[in-house]
Design a protein around this motif. Structure first.
Motif, PDB file in Angstrom:
ATOM      1  N   LEU A  59     -13.655  -1.645   4.560  1.00  0.00           N
ATOM      2  CA  LEU A  59     -14.771  -1.057   5.293  1.00  0.00           C
ATOM      3  C   LEU A  59     -16.093  -1.520   4.698  1.00  0.00           C
ATOM      4  O   LEU A  59     -17.067  -1.767   5.429  1.00  0.00           O
ATOM      5  N   HIS A  60     -16.144  -1.686   3.393  1.00  0.00           N
ATOM      6  CA  HIS A  60     -17.364  -2.180   2.751  1.00  0.00           C
ATOM      7  C   HIS A  60     -17.716  -3.582   3.243  1.00  0.00           C
ATOM      8  O   HIS A  60     -18.886  -3.891   3.511  1.00  0.00           O
ATOM      9  N   ASP A  61     -16.715  -4.438   3.376  1.00  0.00           N
ATOM     10  CA  ASP A  61     -16.962  -5.789   3.891  1.00  0.00           C
ATOM     11  C   ASP A  61     -17.546  -5.732   5.299  1.00  0.00           C
ATOM     12  O   ASP A  61     -18.414  -6.537   5.654  1.00  0.00           O
ATOM     13  N   PHE A  62     -17.072  -4.776   6.091  1.00  0.00           N
ATOM     14  CA  PHE A  62     -17.593  -4.635   7.450  1.00  0.00           C
ATOM     15  C   PHE A  62     -19.014  -4.075   7.438  1.00  0.00           C
ATOM     16  O   PHE A  62     -19.867  -4.511   8.208  1.00  0.00           O
ATOM     17  N   PHE A  63     -19.281  -3.107   6.579  1.00  0.00           N
ATOM     18  CA  PHE A  63     -20.638  -2.558   6.448  1.00  0.00           C
ATOM     19  C   PHE A  63     -21.646  -3.669   6.160  1.00  0.00           C
ATOM     20  O   PHE A  63     -22.759  -3.660   6.668  1.00  0.00           O
ATOM     21  N   THR A  64     -21.255  -4.594   5.328  1.00  0.00           N
ATOM     22  CA  THR A  64     -22.182  -5.631   4.859  1.00  0.00           C
ATOM     23  C   THR A  64     -22.012  -6.943   5.626  1.00  0.00           C
ATOM     24  O   THR A  64     -22.364  -8.011   5.128  1.00  0.00           O
TER      25      THR A  64
END
Length: 261
Positions: A59-64
């Motif tokens: 999810l962090h990769d998607f946020f950024t």
């Protein structure tokens, strides 16, 4: 009754343990299962994302996430100031002689925000702008002007909510939250780009530490939605007449002009 209750609530939910747990989960492979639902709930345009949505590992990769090269056009007027983020222009006004800005009726100390009186003197009687990023927005931060970076520093430790409720009931969130500050000397003066951390996660990552920035150049990102405060030196900035407050803005859109005294 609501104000003290909300303050207690946000302080309890911003502890070290909860922050660490959320940060760890968002970077784990388990969080990957939430990406599709997250994109649907927040109506995120998958066509403008540089990578396929199924390629993100967390999810962090998607946020950024990064966007396709042509997804945001940078205003090419040499005098224009471009929006550094996708977000909402929440407020605009004067930096008063008391070294304060007044946002939504609440006063914030820019001395406390910047942590350096020499820097504060540059912006007295200048202008400020508050740009809010929700969880639905693109989280990368771009340079609003071309110029030389004269200062970078990190201040603060904890972060409380910077959404409307947090701004209303929190204590000096813009000036006390964790914040990553970049000051730039441009053609007609100085400006400060204050990147303010949001509740739970203080991750503000600088992706380009070059001494010179080009307008529209990506140089940082938020791990979660947050806020950017722009401070302009006296008589160096004029807000675009087409900018109502509040209004949705996107990276590269003209938000005003730099000008000589």
């Amino acid at each position: 009754m609501l104000q003290p209750f909300y303050r207690i609530l946000i302080e309890l939910t911003n502890g070290r343990i909860s922050s660490a747990a959320l940060k760890k989960f968002s970077r784990s492979v388990w969080s990957r299962r939430l990406i599709s639902g997250y994109a649907k709930v927040y109506n995120i345009d998958k066509e403008e994302i540089a990578d396929d949505i199924h390629s993100f590992k967390s999810l962090h990769d998607f946020f950024t996430r990064r966007l396709k090269a042509d997804a945001r056009m940078i205003d090419d007027d040499e005098r224009s100031v471009a929006s550094p983020v996708d977000g909402v222009l929440e407020d605009f006004g004067d930096i008063n002689v008391k070294k304060q800005i007044v946002v939504k009726g609440k006063s914030y100390s820019i001395l406390e925000m910047l942590g350096d009186d020499t820097s504060v003197q540059r912006y007295l009687n200048g202008k400020y702008m508050v740009l809010y990023l929700s969880p639905s927005h693109y989280h990368r931060i771009h340079a609003p002007v071309a110029g030389k970076v004269i200062s970078r520093r990190i201040l603060g430790r904890k972060s409380y909510p910077v959404n409307r409720m947090g701004m209303k009931y929190g204590r000096s969130t813009l000036s006390k939250n964790y914040r990553n500050i970049t000051e730039v000397e441009h053609e007609v003066g100085h400006m400060a780009i204050v990147k303010v951390g949001a509740m739970f996660v203080n991750s503000i990552i600088i992706t380009d530490e070059s001494e010179h920035l080009s307008k529209g150049q990506e140089f940082a990102y938020f791990s979660f939605g947050s806020t950017v405060v722009l401070l302009f030196e006296k008589d160096t900035f004029h807000l675009s007449e087409s900018m109502p407050i509040p209004s949705e803005i996107r990276v590269g859109e003209k938000i005003g002009y730099v000008r000589n005294n």
